[in-house]
Design a protein around this motif. Structure first.
Motif, PDB file in Angstrom:
ATOM      1  N   UNK A 144       0.823  -1.265  -0.044  1.00  0.00           N
ATOM      2  CA  UNK A 144      -0.085  -0.068  -0.004  1.00  0.00           C
ATOM      3  C   UNK A 144       0.850   1.278   0.205  1.00  0.00           C
ATOM      4  N   UNK A 145       0.533   2.133  -0.873  1.00  0.00           N
ATOM      5  CA  UNK A 145       1.174   3.315  -1.015  1.00  0.00           C
ATOM      6  C   UNK A 145       0.454   4.451  -0.568  1.00  0.00           C
ATOM      7  N   UNK A 146       0.420   5.007   0.588  1.00  0.00           N
ATOM      8  CA  UNK A 146      -0.255   6.144   1.087  1.00  0.00           C
ATOM      9  C   UNK A 146      -0.296   7.216   0.127  1.00  0.00           C
ATOM     10  N   UNK A 147      -1.193   8.194   0.301  1.00  0.00           N
ATOM     11  CA  UNK A 147      -1.281   9.514  -0.502  1.00  0.00           C
ATOM     12  C   UNK A 147       0.142  10.359  -0.169  1.00  0.00           C
ATOM     13  N   UNK A 148       0.422  10.248   0.861  1.00  0.00           N
ATOM     14  CA  UNK A 148       1.543  11.208   1.292  1.00  0.00           C
ATOM     15  C   UNK A 148       3.022  10.714   0.922  1.00  0.00           C
ATOM     16  N   UNK A 149       2.874   9.542   0.540  1.00  0.00           N
ATOM     17  CA  UNK A 149       4.199   9.148  -0.326  1.00  0.00           C
ATOM     18  C   UNK A 149       4.121   8.945  -1.831  1.00  0.00           C
ATOM     19  N   UNK A 150       4.718   9.992  -2.465  1.00  0.00           N
ATOM     20  CA  UNK A 150       4.329  10.200  -3.807  1.00  0.00           C
ATOM     21  C   UNK A 150       4.979   9.094  -4.808  1.00  0.00           C
ATOM     22  N   UNK A 151       4.451   8.722  -5.890  1.00  0.00           N
ATOM     23  CA  UNK A 151       5.008   7.562  -6.404  1.00  0.00           C
ATOM     24  C   UNK A 151       6.586   7.947  -6.837  1.00  0.00           C
ATOM     25  N   UNK A 152       6.776   9.262  -7.048  1.00  0.00           N
ATOM     26  CA  UNK A 152       8.135   9.472  -7.572  1.00  0.00           C
ATOM     27  C   UNK A 152       9.186   9.293  -6.259  1.00  0.00           C
ATOM     28  N   UNK A 153       8.809   9.318  -5.258  1.00  0.00           N
ATOM     29  CA  UNK A 153       9.809   9.028  -4.189  1.00  0.00           C
ATOM     30  C   UNK A 153      10.036   7.558  -4.313  1.00  0.00           C
ATOM     31  N   UNK A 154       8.971   6.548  -4.609  1.00  0.00           N
ATOM     32  CA  UNK A 154       9.407   5.114  -4.837  1.00  0.00           C
ATOM     33  C   UNK A 154      10.530   5.047  -6.122  1.00  0.00           C
TER      34      UNK A 154
END
Length: 438
Positions: free
Chosen positions: A106-116
C-alpha cells in the motif's frame, strides 16, 4: 552473449526503505529491476519483467484477471496507491494477490510515486557503480596475471574471480589448460557450442545453464576458446576481459614462437653451409626428419623447421622419423640429404636405401665431376626420373609438373652432359652420382 545480474534491491527492502504497508508478503525477496506507474487495465505489453507496478486503481477491471496478467508478465510486485480513487486497498485485490503469490504494497497518498522511483533509481545506480568497480578491479587482476604468467595465469585468476572453473581450449576444442574439476568444461554441450562457433567464424560467444551451473564459452579469434562454469551468474565484463587478454597473450605467444622458429631454421642453415653453431650433439649423431605430424620430443636438444619439415639432430629418437647415417657437425648437409632420401624411400635409416652400400669413399669426387654441368632442377628431375625406372609420366606426377616438362629437362640434361640417357650404364652412373653428390 554473457549475462549477469547486479541489482539487489528487493520488494521487501524497498517497502522498508520508503515506509510502505505490506498487505501480501509473498515474493518480498524478489528483485526490483525498475518501477512503472500505469492506470491501464492491461499494462503487460509494456513490461519486461522484474518491475514493481504502481497504480491508483482507476481502471483495473476484474481484479483476479489483472493480477494473473502481472504474474504472467514477471512483475516483482504491485504498489497500490490509496487516498485518491480508493481509500484503502480493495479486499478482492488482496485475495487475488495472495492466491497468485504476488507481493502487494500500500502506497499512502503522502508517499508520492516519484519517491519510490527515486529510491529504486538510487539503488540501481549504486549497484551498477559497484559492479563497474568490481569489474575494473577484476580486469586489473587479470592484466597482472597476463603480464606475469601469460595465458595460463589468466585462466587461473579467472577461475578464482568467478569462484568456478575455467579452461583454455585449442582451436579444435581440446583442453590446453584447465583450472577446477568442472565437468561442464569437457562435456558434449560444450563440444557442440565450440563446433557452432567455429562454423560461425569471427568473434562470438555462447552461454547456457547446465542444471544450476552457469556455463559460457568465448572464441579467442582463431587461436582457441575460453570456457567457464560457475554456480552463480557470470560477470560479462570479467569474462570478456579475460577473453580479450587471452587473445592478445596468445597472439604475442605466436609471435615469439615465430621468431624462435626463424632462429632455429637460421642456425640449421648455417650448419648446412658448414658454419659451426652451439647446441649440436656430440658426434656421432644422426640427422632425423620427422614423419607426418610426429611431435618434437621434449628432450630434443637441436631441432628446426626447414621447408615444411621438422629436422632433429640426435643420437636416437623415439618418434616416427627417417634418419641419416651417423655424422659429425661438419657432415650435417650430407646427413640432411640422406635423411630426406630415407624419408622418400619410406625406410627408417639411410642404410636401408637401395644402393646406399655401393657408394665408394671417393664417390663424392666422381659425382661432383659428372654432375657439375647440371643445376639443382635438372639433378632432381634426373633423380626422380631414374627412380621411376626411366618413365616420364610417373616422374612428372612426383615432381608436380607436366610430362612434357620432364622430357624437355631430360633433353637439356643430355645436351649438358654430352651423352644419351638411354644406355643402362649411363643411368647407373647417374644414379650413383646423384646419391653421392655433395
Amino acid at each position: 552473449m554473457l549475462y549477469t545480474v547486479f541489482m539487489s534491491l528487493t520488494v521487501g527492502a524497498l517497502a522498508r526503505e520508503v515506509g510502505l504497508v505490506v498487505h501480501v508478503d509473498a515474493g518480498l525477496d524478489r528483485v526490483v529491476a525498475w518501477v512503472h506507474s500505469t492506470e491501464l487495465a492491461d499494462p503487460t505489453p509494456f513490461l519486461e519483467g522484474g518491475e514493481l507496478l504502481l497504480t491508483t486503481g482507476i481502471a483495473l477491471g476484474p481484479l483476479a484477471r489483472y493480477v494473473r496478467r502481472l504474474v504472467a508478465a514477471g512483475a516483482a510486485g504491485l504498489g497500490f496507491g490509496t487516498g485518491l480513487s480508493h481509500d484503502r486497498v480493495p479486499d478482492d485485490l488482496v485475495r487475488a494477490a495472495r492466491d497468485a503469490g504476488l507481493a502487494l504494497l500500500e502506497v499512502p497518498r503522502q508517499t508520492p510515486f516519484i519517491a519510490i522511483t527515486k529510491a529504486v533509481s538510487r539503488a540501481v545506480a549504486a549497484d551498477e557503480y559497484a559492479a563497474v568497480a568490481r569489474t575494473s578491479e577484476a580486469q586489473r587482476a587479470l592484466t597482472r596475471a597476463a603480464v606475469s604468467d601469460g595465458p595460463h595465469g589468466v585462466v587461473r585468476r579467472l577461475a578464482r574471480l568467478i569462484d568456478g572453473g575455467a579452461a583454455l581450449l585449442d582451436p579444435r576444442g581440446s583442453p590446453v589448460h584447465v583450472v577446477g574439476s568442472v565437468a561442464e568444461l569437457s562435456g558434449p554441450e560444450l563440444a557442440g557450442q565450440v563446433r557452432r562457433l567455429a562454423a560461425a567464424g569471427g568473434p562470438a560467444g555462447a552461454a547456457w545453464q547446465a542444471g544450476e551451473r552457469h556455463v559460457a564459452v568465448q572464441a579467442l579469434g582463431r587461436r582457441g576458446y575460453l570456457a567457464v562454469a560457475a554456480g552463480r551468474p557470470l560477470d560479462a565484463g570479467v569474462v570478456n576481459a579475460a577473453a580479450s587478454l587471452l587473445t592478445v597473450a596468445l597472439a604475442r605467444s605466436d609471435e615469439v614462437d615465430a621468431v624462435r622458429r626463424d632462429l632455429r631454421e637460421a642456425r640449421f642453415r648455417l650448419l648446412l653451409a658448414g658454419v659451426p653453431v652451439d647446441g649440436v650433439p656430440e658426434a656421432p649423431f644422426r640427422v632425423f626428419v620427422l614423419r607426418g605430424d610426429a611431435p618434437v620430443p621434449p628432450a630434443a636438444g637441436f631441432w628446426a623447421e626447414v621447408d615444411g619439415r621438422v629436422v632433429v639432430l640426435a643420437r636416437e629418437l623415439d618418434v616416427p622419423a627417417a634418419a641419416s647415417r651417423p655424422v659429425g657437425a661438419g657432415g650435417v648437409a650430407r646427413g640432411y640429404r640422406e635423411a630426406l632420401r630415407a624419408l622418400e624411400e619410406g625406410v627408417a635409416t639411410f642404410e636401408e636405401v637401395a644402393g646406399a652400400g655401393l657408394l665408394a669413399p671417393d664417390a663424392a669426387s666422381f659425382a661432383a665431376a659428372l654432375l657439375e654441368p647440371l643445376d639443382d632442377v635438372l639433378r632432381e628431375t634426373l633423380r626422380v626420373w631414374l627412380s621411376c625406372h626411366g618413365q616420364a609420366d610417373p616422374a612428372a606426377t612426383r615432381l608436380g609438373v607436366h610430362r612434357h616438362t620432364v622430357r624437355n629437362r631430360l633433353r637439356k640434361a643430355e645436351e649438358l652432359l654430352g651423352r644419351s640417357l638411354d644406355p643402362a650404364g649411363t643411368r647407373a652412373e647417374l644414379w650413383l652420382a646423384l646419391h653421392a653428390s655433395p
